[in-house]
Structure formats: structure tokens, C-alpha cells
Motif scaffolding. Structure first.
Motif, PDB file in Angstrom:
ATOM      1  N   PHE A  21      -4.298  -4.898  -8.822  1.00 38.31           N
ATOM      2  CA  PHE A  21      -4.056  -3.299  -8.428  1.00 38.31           C
ATOM      3  C   PHE A  21      -5.526  -2.313  -8.282  1.00 38.31           C
ATOM      4  CE2 PHE A  21      -4.406   1.592  -9.352  1.00 38.31           C
ATOM      5  CZ  PHE A  21      -3.168   2.013  -9.034  1.00 38.31           C
ATOM      6  N   GLU A  22      -5.410  -1.773  -7.311  1.00 36.39           N
ATOM      7  CA  GLU A  22      -6.883  -0.514  -6.044  1.00 36.39           C
ATOM      8  C   GLU A  22      -5.600   0.986  -5.985  1.00 36.39           C
ATOM      9  OE1 GLU A  22      -8.655  -2.458  -3.312  1.00 36.39           O
ATOM     10  OE2 GLU A  22      -8.306  -3.975  -3.102  1.00 36.39           O
ATOM     11  N   PHE A  23      -6.891   1.313  -6.396  1.00 34.16           N
ATOM     12  CA  PHE A  23      -6.413   3.358  -6.309  1.00 34.16           C
ATOM     13  C   PHE A  23      -8.400   3.835  -5.409  1.00 34.16           C
ATOM     14  CE2 PHE A  23      -6.792   7.552  -7.396  1.00 34.16           C
ATOM     15  CZ  PHE A  23      -5.450   7.944  -7.279  1.00 34.16           C
ATOM     16  N   HIS A  24      -7.346   4.922  -4.422  1.00 36.37           N
ATOM     17  CA  HIS A  24      -8.460   5.416  -3.364  1.00 36.37           C
ATOM     18  C   HIS A  24      -7.661   6.767  -3.547  1.00 36.37           C
ATOM     19  CE1 HIS A  24     -10.229   6.660   0.410  1.00 36.37           C
ATOM     20  NE2 HIS A  24      -8.957   6.720   0.754  1.00 36.37           N
ATOM     21  N   ILE A  49      -0.907  -4.689  -6.040  1.00 34.50           N
ATOM     22  CA  ILE A  49      -0.532  -2.960  -5.033  1.00 34.50           C
ATOM     23  C   ILE A  49      -1.760  -2.512  -4.982  1.00 34.50           C
ATOM     24  CG2 ILE A  49       0.803  -0.794  -5.605  1.00 34.50           C
ATOM     25  CD1 ILE A  49       2.644  -2.880  -7.607  1.00 34.50           C
ATOM     26  N   ARG A  50      -1.586  -1.319  -4.016  1.00 32.34           N
ATOM     27  CA  ARG A  50      -3.166  -0.816  -3.482  1.00 32.34           C
ATOM     28  C   ARG A  50      -1.869   0.978  -3.490  1.00 32.34           C
ATOM     29  NH1 ARG A  50      -6.946   1.153   0.722  1.00 32.34           N
ATOM     30  NH2 ARG A  50      -5.732  -0.673   1.513  1.00 32.34           N
ATOM     31  N   ILE A  51      -3.036   2.330  -4.320  1.00 31.17           N
ATOM     32  CA  ILE A  51      -2.312   3.764  -3.923  1.00 31.17           C
ATOM     33  C   ILE A  51      -3.691   3.966  -3.245  1.00 31.17           C
ATOM     34  CG2 ILE A  51      -1.444   5.001  -5.534  1.00 31.17           C
ATOM     35  CD1 ILE A  51       0.352   3.415  -6.920  1.00 31.17           C
ATOM     36  N   THR A  52      -2.842   5.213  -2.843  1.00 30.16           N
ATOM     37  CA  THR A  52      -3.855   5.639  -1.529  1.00 30.16           C
ATOM     38  C   THR A  52      -3.843   7.801  -2.777  1.00 30.16           C
ATOM     39  OG1 THR A  52      -4.922   5.195  -0.296  1.00 30.16           O
ATOM     40  CG2 THR A  52      -4.909   7.208  -0.225  1.00 30.16           C
ATOM     41  N   GLY A  53      -4.292   7.948  -3.411  1.00 31.49           N
ATOM     42  CA  GLY A  53      -3.578   9.306  -3.870  1.00 31.49           C
ATOM     43  C   GLY A  53      -4.328  10.474  -3.016  1.00 31.49           C
ATOM     44  N   VAL A  54      -3.071  11.602  -2.038  1.00 29.25           N
ATOM     45  CA  VAL A  54      -3.640  12.445  -1.186  1.00 29.25           C
ATOM     46  C   VAL A  54      -3.101  14.307  -2.080  1.00 29.25           C
ATOM     47  CG1 VAL A  54      -3.258  14.124   1.126  1.00 29.25           C
ATOM     48  CG2 VAL A  54      -3.119  11.088   0.671  1.00 29.25           C
ATOM     49  N   HIS A  87       1.082  -1.364  -0.188  1.00 33.28           N
ATOM     50  CA  HIS A  87      -0.145   0.066  -0.169  1.00 33.28           C
ATOM     51  C   HIS A  87       0.630   1.402   0.231  1.00 33.28           C
ATOM     52  CE1 HIS A  87      -3.339   2.591   2.158  1.00 33.28           C
ATOM     53  NE2 HIS A  87      -3.226   2.677   0.398  1.00 33.28           N
ATOM     54  N   ILE A  88       1.440   2.491  -1.092  1.00 38.59           N
ATOM     55  CA  ILE A  88       1.874   3.358  -1.095  1.00 38.59           C
ATOM     56  C   ILE A  88       0.972   4.465  -1.333  1.00 38.59           C
ATOM     57  CG2 ILE A  88       2.941   4.639  -2.859  1.00 38.59           C
ATOM     58  CD1 ILE A  88       3.245   2.378  -4.197  1.00 38.59           C
ATOM     59  N   ILE A  89       0.575   5.162  -0.116  1.00 39.70           N
ATOM     60  CA  ILE A  89       0.171   6.528   0.510  1.00 39.70           C
ATOM     61  C   ILE A  89       1.496   7.570  -0.597  1.00 39.70           C
ATOM     62  CG2 ILE A  89      -1.257   8.038   1.506  1.00 39.70           C
ATOM     63  CD1 ILE A  89      -1.444   5.429   3.809  1.00 39.70           C
ATOM     64  N   ASP A  90       0.545   8.170  -1.482  1.00 36.49           N
ATOM     65  CA  ASP A  90       1.463   9.366  -1.674  1.00 36.49           C
ATOM     66  C   ASP A  90       0.723  10.761  -1.208  1.00 36.49           C
ATOM     67  OD1 ASP A  90       2.636  11.198  -3.693  1.00 36.49           O
ATOM     68  OD2 ASP A  90       2.749  10.679  -5.168  1.00 36.49           O
ATOM     69  N   PHE A  91       1.596  11.228  -0.704  1.00 42.75           N
ATOM     70  CA  PHE A  91       0.647  12.968  -0.141  1.00 42.75           C
ATOM     71  C   PHE A  91       1.020  14.195  -1.072  1.00 42.75           C
ATOM     72  CE2 PHE A  91       1.156  10.587   3.498  1.00 42.75           C
ATOM     73  CZ  PHE A  91      -0.088  10.683   4.539  1.00 42.75           C
ATOM     74  N   GLN A  92       1.396  13.677  -2.327  1.00 44.93           N
ATOM     75  CA  GLN A  92       0.987  14.798  -3.770  1.00 44.93           C
ATOM     76  C   GLN A  92       1.409  13.767  -4.662  1.00 44.93           C
ATOM     77  OE1 GLN A  92       0.157  18.309  -2.337  1.00 44.93           O
ATOM     78  NE2 GLN A  92      -0.817  18.029  -4.314  1.00 44.93           N
ATOM     79  N   ILE A  93       0.164  13.529  -5.145  1.00 46.01           N
ATOM     80  CA  ILE A  93       0.148  12.406  -6.213  1.00 46.01           C
ATOM     81  C   ILE A  93       0.473  13.384  -7.717  1.00 46.01           C
ATOM     82  CG2 ILE A  93      -2.236  12.232  -6.618  1.00 46.01           C
ATOM     83  CD1 ILE A  93      -1.347   8.850  -6.412  1.00 46.01           C
ATOM     84  N   ALA A  94      -0.604  14.153  -7.684  1.00 42.16           N
ATOM     85  CA  ALA A  94      -0.558  15.015  -8.965  1.00 42.16           C
ATOM     86  C   ALA A  94      -1.006  14.049 -10.203  1.00 42.16           C
ATOM     87  CB  ALA A  94       1.242  15.663  -8.747  1.00 42.16           C
ATOM     88  N   GLN A  95      -0.401  13.979 -10.711  1.00 41.91           N
ATOM     89  CA  GLN A  95      -0.443  13.297 -12.398  1.00 41.91           C
ATOM     90  C   GLN A  95      -0.712  11.290 -11.814  1.00 41.91           C
ATOM     91  OE1 GLN A  95      -1.938  13.635 -15.138  1.00 41.91           O
ATOM     92  NE2 GLN A  95      -2.337  15.719 -14.884  1.00 41.91           N
ATOM     93  N   GLY A  96       0.497  11.029 -10.916  1.00 42.49           N
ATOM     94  CA  GLY A  96       0.354   9.717 -10.518  1.00 42.49           C
ATOM     95  C   GLY A  96       1.678   9.086 -11.482  1.00 42.49           C
ATOM     96  N   SER A  97       2.144   9.483 -12.068  1.00 42.80           N
ATOM     97  CA  SER A  97       2.982   9.368 -12.875  1.00 42.80           C
ATOM     98  C   SER A  97       4.353   8.408 -12.565  1.00 42.80           C
ATOM     99  CB  SER A  97       3.821  10.299 -14.074  1.00 42.80           C
ATOM    100  OG  SER A  97       2.612  11.201 -14.990  1.00 42.80           O
TER     101      SER A  97
END
Length: 543
Positions: A346-349, A310-315, A281-291
């Protein structure tokens, strides 16, 4: 660079994206009026020189009529704000220039009331009136001695002449520093004369220091104007299109390695930390475009031992939607397609909010997942104890530590502008951005290249103005040196993770595409990206 991190190019390569740019319409001012520091509210008393009715409009860095203005001798406060660093994505109401893209345009200032012979005559006449009001009949005064037996300070006219004589002997950097010193001491006469001199030397088409000076001059102008609530009641902002923002940021992505440094160093660290994990689980605190995560998903799909889930949380705050052309769900859809093509579950939150708003329930932590937290050029926008008792900067770090992440990656600018007083902050900004503008200039772009000018204006200028002009909660560009970040993380309970040689090797390979003036240095558990003798960015890992 007032910017998000990564616009996506049509061919799938990493690029950069920027937050809403807001431009300011022209503002007309009343004529030259000097107000004393005892003024209160709208009943300010002062010596009036040809006062005219104020017409409330709005101004740009360049389009304001260079005629009249009001000077306040009260300490400046801020009413302009920026919310993005040269490398990072957030943007709130921001002070930004309305650059006129003409090849013969020299960067002008909104308050250039005294330029050329006409302007100097205006100022001389105004000063003569001011001198008479403050000191009496000119014939009664000897500039060099006394008035009625009492030793006096040199008259305004004598000071004006002395300052003009001095500024001719200063180089551009000295002139900027002297002007900032005058502003810090509320010496408005000196400040305005030096600003007038600066206007003749700066240009967005010039050498790096000339371009930087143009924006720093506007920061000083904004700082002075912000104390005049009549003039600076509000900003009227117009956002450029998403495609324009993408274009500006993609240019910087191509000609500078700062974003690639952030992406690559964090991805190598996270990939190594998650080597044997089945659920990530990756938590990106400023994901922007996610590139950033495209290459990591592709790398994890090929790792020995099988593909993980893989699960990504985009803040990301809601203003990022403008640069993306839509909400965070667009990032999730794009990353889901990449994962599907690689055969990765894959999951995205979506967590559409600023870092200050993040609470535990927003992160949807699940038992059995290995956590990776990513802070890319983001934490310096979080207000700390010097701004608010809430101290969101340390609060968020403590929240992250309580979740026992396997790895935390931090990339920040190596600059000291958080709690430094104005003059020290100005000098630090001048030194830091001089190196950055020189590094931008190393790319093979002509000096009059409109794309480069737009990129600097839209992605750097607002940060500079925010650092110089704003105070309190309105100053969001609050950088700290790595030593301070290390102290904060240690106090929150983190310990440093040594960076492997794989990280520096990957970055060095990437730097081979750029100027040889870039270099790497590993020190105190962090990797420093340098331009010549100045460290600009650090990358570190924690658990």
C-alpha cells in the motif's frame, strides 16, 4: 448537511466526519428604517422611523435581539457562504445558527422585531408614519378609491391587514412559498409580515416541516440582510471541536443510509472493475477520513488470484484537517495500518487542495496502474460555466478523461439548484429537504433530542441557507439532476458503465436496516435512492 463523509468510530466502523463549523456571534441592529431602491453606497435616502446608531457586532440565527432592523428594497445579493452538502465534506465560511439547546426553545429569527401584541403595535405605528410620509394625511386618502382624483394603490396599513388576514388561512408550506415569492419580488413589507407569521409556527423541536421551515426562514432572513452591507460586513466564526463534529455526523450515519449508499455502490463498482488488476491507483476527490476504503482494501486482500498493490491519492482541501484533528497524513497512516494488517502492499499520496486547484501533476499518475476515480458528493461544489469562465466542473472532468481511467464513480444529490432562479430554487429546496427531514424523522429519536437537533443544524442548515441566501461565487451548493451530469460526462468523452446486479443487491441488503419508505430504482444507467416518491441520491459509473 454541511459535512464531510466519514468520521471514524473507535471500534473501526465507518462513521462520518464534518468540516469546521463556524458560528456567528450576536449582532445588534439600529431601529426600523425603510430605504428606497434608489439608494447608493452609504448615502441611502429613506423614510426614517426612530433611527438609532448602528453598533457593529455579529448575529446568530437565534440570539439576535428581536428589536430593530433595516430593510432594503434593492435586489438581494449574498455575503454568506457554505461549502458542504448534506453528504459532502468541504466547508468554507458558512452561515450557521447558534442554536440554544433548551427544551422549551422555539426557533426564532434574528429580525423578529414584531412578535406578540407589543410587536404588532410597533409595526402598526411604523406603518402609520410610513403611510403619512408616502401618501400624505390619512384623512385625504380613501384606501379603496382615489387621491385627488387619481386611483391609488391600497395603503400600507390596508395591505398589512389584508396580509395578516390571508396568512391565517395558509398552511406552513404555503406560508413559506408566499414569503419566498415576496422576497423574490422585493416586496419587503409583505415578506416581513409573513416572516413574523412564520416565526410563530416553526420549531427545531417540531415535526419535519417545522424544523426545515426554521432553517429556510433563516435563509430568507440572510438573503434580505445580505443586501445591507452595513449590517453584513463580515462573519465571525467559531469552530466546534473535532469530536463534536464527529458525533453529529456519526448520528446521521447511523439513522440515514445516504453515506453508506455512496460508499457501498462505489466500492462494488470499483471492486468489479479491478477484478484482474495487479496494480490499482484510486484517486478520491474528497477523501475526508478515508473510511470508505477500509472495506475495499479488506475485500481486495481476499480476492481470488492474489492481492494487488494499492495506491490511494486523497484529494481534500486543508479545512478538512479540523474535523480530522490533523492533515491528510493521518488518513494515510490509518489506511496503511489497515493494509498492513491485511497483507496488502500500500501507498498513500496526499493532495491537500480543493478540486478547483487540481492539476495533472498533483495526481502523480504512474504507467501500468489501473486508475479508479471517485467523486462522492463533490462535483456539485465545483463552479461551472454559470459561475466562472474557468468552468472547473467541466475542466476537471476533461482532465480525468484524459487519464483514461478504468472506472469513474459519481454519487450526487438529485436536486436542481445550480442555475435555477431564486424562487424556483427555493421551491426545489423545500421539496427536496422535506423528504430528507422526513427520512431523518423516521429514526427512533425523540423530537427534543439535542444530538439530532445539533446534527441537523450543523450538517444541513448551512447548506439550506447557502442555497437560499447566496448568489454568484458565494453560492457553492449547486446541485444538478442526473440528466445534466450525464450530459456533462458524455460531452467530456465518457460513456456509461451498466451497473451489475451486485450493486443493487448490496444496497438493498443495507436498506433492510432502515425504514421501508426507502427504495431503489435503476434508470438511465444510474441507481436512484428514493424516500417515498422523491429521488434523493444517484450513483453511476463511467469510463
Amino acid at each position: 448537511m454541511q459535512a464531510s463523509r466519514d468520521p471514524q468510530t473507535s471500534d473501526g466502523n465507518h462513521s462520518l466526519h464534518h468540516q469546521p463549523m463556524q458560528q456567528i456571534d450576536p449582532c445588534h441592529f439600529s431601529s426600523f428604517q425603510v430605504l428606497n431602491s434608489n439608494s447608493t453606497g452609504n448615502s441611502s435616502q429613506g423614510t426614517e422611523v426612530s433611527f438609532q446608531t448602528y453598533t457593529e457586532q455579529f448575529f446568530t440565527l437565534e440570539s439576535t435581539p428581536a428589536t430593530d432592523y433595516v430593510i432594503y428594497n434593492s435586489p438581494p445579493t449574498a455575503s454568506v457562504s457554505s461549502n458542504r452538502s448534506p453528504f459532502s465534506p468541504q466547508c468554507s465560511q458558512s452561515y450557521v445558527s447558534d442554536l440554544h439547546h433548551s427544551s422549551d426553545n422555539v426557533y426564532g429569527s434574528p429580525l423578529s422585531g414584531f412578535s406578540g401584541v407589543d410587536g404588532e403595535n410597533k409595526l402598526m405605528n411604523a406603518l402609520m408614519v410610513l403611510r403619512y410620509e408616502l401618501l400624505g394625511n390619512v384623512s385625504d386618502i380613501d384606501d379603496s378609491c382615489s387621491f385627488n382624483g387619481v386611483v391609488s394603490q391600497p395603503s400600507s396599513l390596508a395591505r398589512y391587514n389584508k396580509i395578516l388576514e390571508t396568512d391565517h388561512n395558509m398552511d406552513l408550506k404555503q406560508l413559506l412559498i408566499s414569503c419566498a415569492k415576496a422576497v423574490s419580488e422585493a416586496d419587503m413589507l409583505t415578506a416581513e409580515i409573513l416572516m413574523n407569521a412564520l416565526e410563530k409556527r416553526v420549531s427545531v423541536f417540531g415535526e419535519p416541516l417545522q424544523r426545515l421551515s426554521a432553517y429556510m426562514l433563516e435563509g430568507l432572513r440572510a438573503r434580505l440582510l445580505s443586501s445591507g452591507s452595513i449590517i453584513y460586513r463580515k462573519l465571525k466564526c467559531n469552530e466546534p471541536t473535532s469530536s463534536e463534529l464527529m458525533s453529529y455526523m456519526h448520528l446521521l450515519y447511523q439513522i440515514c443510509p445516504y453515506y453508506k449508499f455512496a460508499y457501498m455502490s462505489a466500492n462494488v463498482v470499483i471492486g468489479e472493475a479491478m477484478e484482474n488488476e495487479k496494480r490499482i491507483h484510486i484517486i478520491d476527490f474528497q477523501i475526508a477520513q478515508g473510511s470508505q476504503w477500509v472495506s475495499l482494501i479488506q475485500a481486495l486482500a481476499c480476492r481470488p488470484g492474489g492481492t494487488p498493490c494499492i495506491r490511494i491519492t486523497g484529494v481534500d482541501d486543508s479545512q478538512s484537517a479540523h474535523a480530522r484533528g490533523g492533515g491528510l497524513q493521518l488518513v494515510g497512516q490509518r489506511l496503511a495500518k489497515v493494509a498492513e494488517s491485511c497483507g496488502v502492499p500500500f501507498e498513500f499520496h496526499c493532495a491537500g487542495m480543493s478540486g478547483c486547484e487540481v492539476q495533472l501533476e498533483n495526481l502523480q499518475i504512474r504507467h501500468g496502474e489501473a486508475l479508479a476515480m471517485n467523486f462522492p458528493y463533490m462535483l456539485h461544489h465545483m463552479p461551472d460555466e454559470s459561475v466562472s469562465t474557468a468552468n472547473h466542473r467541466d475542466r476537471l472532468l476533461r482532465l480525468v478523461k484524459s487519464l483514461a481511467p478504468k472506472v469513474v464513480t459519481l454519487v450526487e444529490q438529485e436536486s436542481n439548484t445550480n442555475t435555477a432562479p431564486f424562487f424556483q430554487r427555493f421551491c426545489e429546496t423545500l421539496d427536496y429537504y422535506t423528504a430528507m427531514f422526513e427520512s431523518i424523522d423516521a429514526a427512533p429519536r425523540p423530537r427534543d433530542d439535542k444530538q439530532r437537533i445539533s446534527a441537523e443544524e450543523n450538517c444541513v442548515a448551512r447548506d439550506i441557507v447557502n442555497i437560499i441566501a447566496c448568489e454568484g461565487t458565494e453560492r457553492v451548493e449547486r446541485h444538478e439532476l442526473f440528466g445534466k451530469w450525464r450530459l456533462r460526462l458524455t460531452m467530456a468523452g465518457f460513456s456509461s458503465i451498466p451497473l451489475s446486479s451486485s450493486v443493487s443487491n448490496a444496497i438493498q441488503d443495507m436498506l433492510n436496516e432502515y425504514s421501508s419508505n426507502y427504495s431503489l430504482r435503476e434508470e438511465n444507467g444510474a441507481l436512484y435512492l428514493r424516500w417515498e416518491n422523491r429521488a434523493l441520491v444517484t450513483s453511476s459509473a463511467w469510463r
